[in-house]
Design a protein around this motif. Structure first.
Motif, PDB file in Angstrom:
ATOM      1  N   LYS A 111       0.835  -1.203   0.000  1.00 24.84           N
ATOM      2  CA  LYS A 111       0.000   0.000   0.000  1.00 24.84           C
ATOM      3  C   LYS A 111       0.868   1.252   0.000  1.00 24.84           C
ATOM      4  O   LYS A 111       0.627   2.192  -0.762  1.00 24.84           O
ATOM      5  CB  LYS A 111      -0.917   0.002   1.227  1.00 24.84           C
ATOM      6  CG  LYS A 111      -1.749   1.251   1.372  1.00 24.84           C
ATOM      7  CD  LYS A 111      -2.608   1.200   2.619  1.00 24.84           C
ATOM      8  CE  LYS A 111      -3.396   2.480   2.796  1.00 24.84           C
ATOM      9  NZ  LYS A 111      -4.225   2.431   4.025  1.00 24.84           N
TER      10      LYS A 111
ATOM     11  N   ALA B 125      -9.013  -0.036  -5.853  1.00 26.37           N
ATOM     12  CA  ALA B 125     -10.202   0.815  -5.730  1.00 26.37           C
ATOM     13  C   ALA B 125     -10.319   1.368  -4.315  1.00 26.37           C
ATOM     14  O   ALA B 125     -10.559   2.566  -4.122  1.00 26.37           O
ATOM     15  CB  ALA B 125     -11.452   0.027  -6.114  1.00 26.37           C
ATOM     16  N   LYS B 126     -10.140   0.512  -3.327  1.00 24.90           N
ATOM     17  CA  LYS B 126     -10.264   0.920  -1.918  1.00 24.90           C
ATOM     18  C   LYS B 126      -9.156   1.891  -1.523  1.00 24.90           C
ATOM     19  O   LYS B 126      -9.401   2.888  -0.841  1.00 24.90           O
ATOM     20  CB  LYS B 126     -10.223  -0.312  -1.015  1.00 24.90           C
ATOM     21  CG  LYS B 126     -10.323   0.003   0.455  1.00 24.90           C
ATOM     22  CD  LYS B 126     -10.254  -1.265   1.285  1.00 24.90           C
ATOM     23  CE  LYS B 126     -10.221  -0.930   2.765  1.00 24.90           C
ATOM     24  NZ  LYS B 126     -10.009  -2.115   3.588  1.00 24.90           N
ATOM     25  N   THR B 127      -7.932   1.622  -1.949  1.00 21.82           N
ATOM     26  CA  THR B 127      -6.776   2.415  -1.532  1.00 21.82           C
ATOM     27  C   THR B 127      -6.683   3.753  -2.234  1.00 21.82           C
ATOM     28  O   THR B 127      -6.298   4.755  -1.616  1.00 21.82           O
ATOM     29  CB  THR B 127      -5.472   1.614  -1.754  1.00 21.82           C
ATOM     30  OG1 THR B 127      -5.585   0.356  -1.091  1.00 21.82           O
ATOM     31  CG2 THR B 127      -4.266   2.362  -1.218  1.00 21.82           C
TER      32      THR B 127
ATOM     33  N   GLN C 203      -9.935  -4.702  -6.290  1.00 22.48           N
ATOM     34  CA  GLN C 203     -10.620  -4.194  -5.094  1.00 22.48           C
ATOM     35  C   GLN C 203      -9.657  -3.427  -4.200  1.00 22.48           C
ATOM     36  O   GLN C 203     -10.013  -2.397  -3.627  1.00 22.48           O
ATOM     37  CB  GLN C 203     -11.293  -5.326  -4.328  1.00 22.48           C
ATOM     38  CG  GLN C 203     -12.485  -5.908  -5.053  1.00 22.48           C
ATOM     39  CD  GLN C 203     -13.135  -7.046  -4.281  1.00 22.48           C
ATOM     40  OE1 GLN C 203     -12.610  -7.532  -3.296  1.00 22.48           O
ATOM     41  NE2 GLN C 203     -14.301  -7.458  -4.741  1.00 22.48           N
ATOM     42  N   PHE C 204      -8.421  -3.920  -4.079  1.00 23.30           N
ATOM     43  CA  PHE C 204      -7.394  -3.231  -3.286  1.00 23.30           C
ATOM     44  C   PHE C 204      -7.127  -1.850  -3.866  1.00 23.30           C
ATOM     45  O   PHE C 204      -7.094  -0.846  -3.139  1.00 23.30           O
ATOM     46  CB  PHE C 204      -6.106  -4.066  -3.250  1.00 23.30           C
ATOM     47  CG  PHE C 204      -4.885  -3.301  -2.808  1.00 23.30           C
ATOM     48  CD1 PHE C 204      -4.701  -2.982  -1.472  1.00 23.30           C
ATOM     49  CD2 PHE C 204      -3.929  -2.898  -3.722  1.00 23.30           C
ATOM     50  CE1 PHE C 204      -3.577  -2.274  -1.053  1.00 23.30           C
ATOM     51  CE2 PHE C 204      -2.801  -2.198  -3.321  1.00 23.30           C
ATOM     52  CZ  PHE C 204      -2.634  -1.888  -1.980  1.00 23.30           C
TER      53      PHE C 204
ATOM     54  N   GLY D 146      -9.156   4.858  -4.921  1.00 21.75           N
ATOM     55  CA  GLY D 146     -10.343   5.284  -5.655  1.00 21.75           C
ATOM     56  C   GLY D 146     -10.258   4.940  -7.133  1.00 21.75           C
ATOM     57  O   GLY D 146     -11.040   5.445  -7.942  1.00 21.75           O
TER      58      GLY D 146
END
Length: 156
Positions: free
Chosen positions: A105, A135-137, A132-133, A139
């Motif tokens: 990250k 997108a979450k981290t 998904q990682f 946007g």
């Protein structure tokens, strides 16, 4: 795997490098030229020859566009940008034994921050595996119709 688009002007705040290092013991920094062979060997051992080629291109850029994560003189991970194509983030990877510590990250966020500082408004995550990682981290959003994208017809 699709490409993803990241708005660099809308990234979350990034913890200062010094603070992150003091908190975790992990140093994340831009690689330097004398380390090229070490980074290339490590990438090849953990991720294969294709990624070695991309990392070597990152070393040919000025400034070098490969970041490394290091703890106690041991390489834990890496991230590149502007390697395969300008404006692209990747490849990136963390040693399997070191995953779950947030190193990936931070490599991602620092790389994207460097891209923003270098004048990019957007970045593309090429062939994004963990969508998904991303997108979450960050946007990031999937770019429809981007498979195989820049990798179409690639020799292997």
């Amino acid at each position: 795997m699709p490409d993803m688009l990241v708005k660099l002007y809308d990234l979350p705040e990034v913890e200062p490098l010094r603070s992150y290092e003091q908190r975790t013991g992990v140093t994340i920094r831009r690689a330097i030229a004398p380390e090229k062979h070490v980074v290339a060997d490590w990438v090849g051992k953990h991720f294969g020859k294709g990624w070695v080629s991309e990392a070597e291109v990152a070393f040919a850029r000025s400034p070098i566009t490969c970041l490394v994560a290091v703890e106690n003189s041991k390489m834990l991970g890496f991230a590149c940008y502007d390697a395969t194509v300008k404006g692209f983030f990747g490849p990136t990877g963390v040693d399997e034994k070191e995953r779950g510590r947030g190193i990936g990250k931070m490599l991602l966020l620092y790389s994207l921050d460097y891209m923003k500082q270098e004048g990019y408004g957007y970045a593309i995550i090429g062939g994004a595996g963990p969508t998904q990682f991303y997108a979450k981290t960050t946007g990031a959003t999937v770019i429809e119709g981007s498979v195989p994208g820049m990798y179409k017809g690639m020799l292997s």
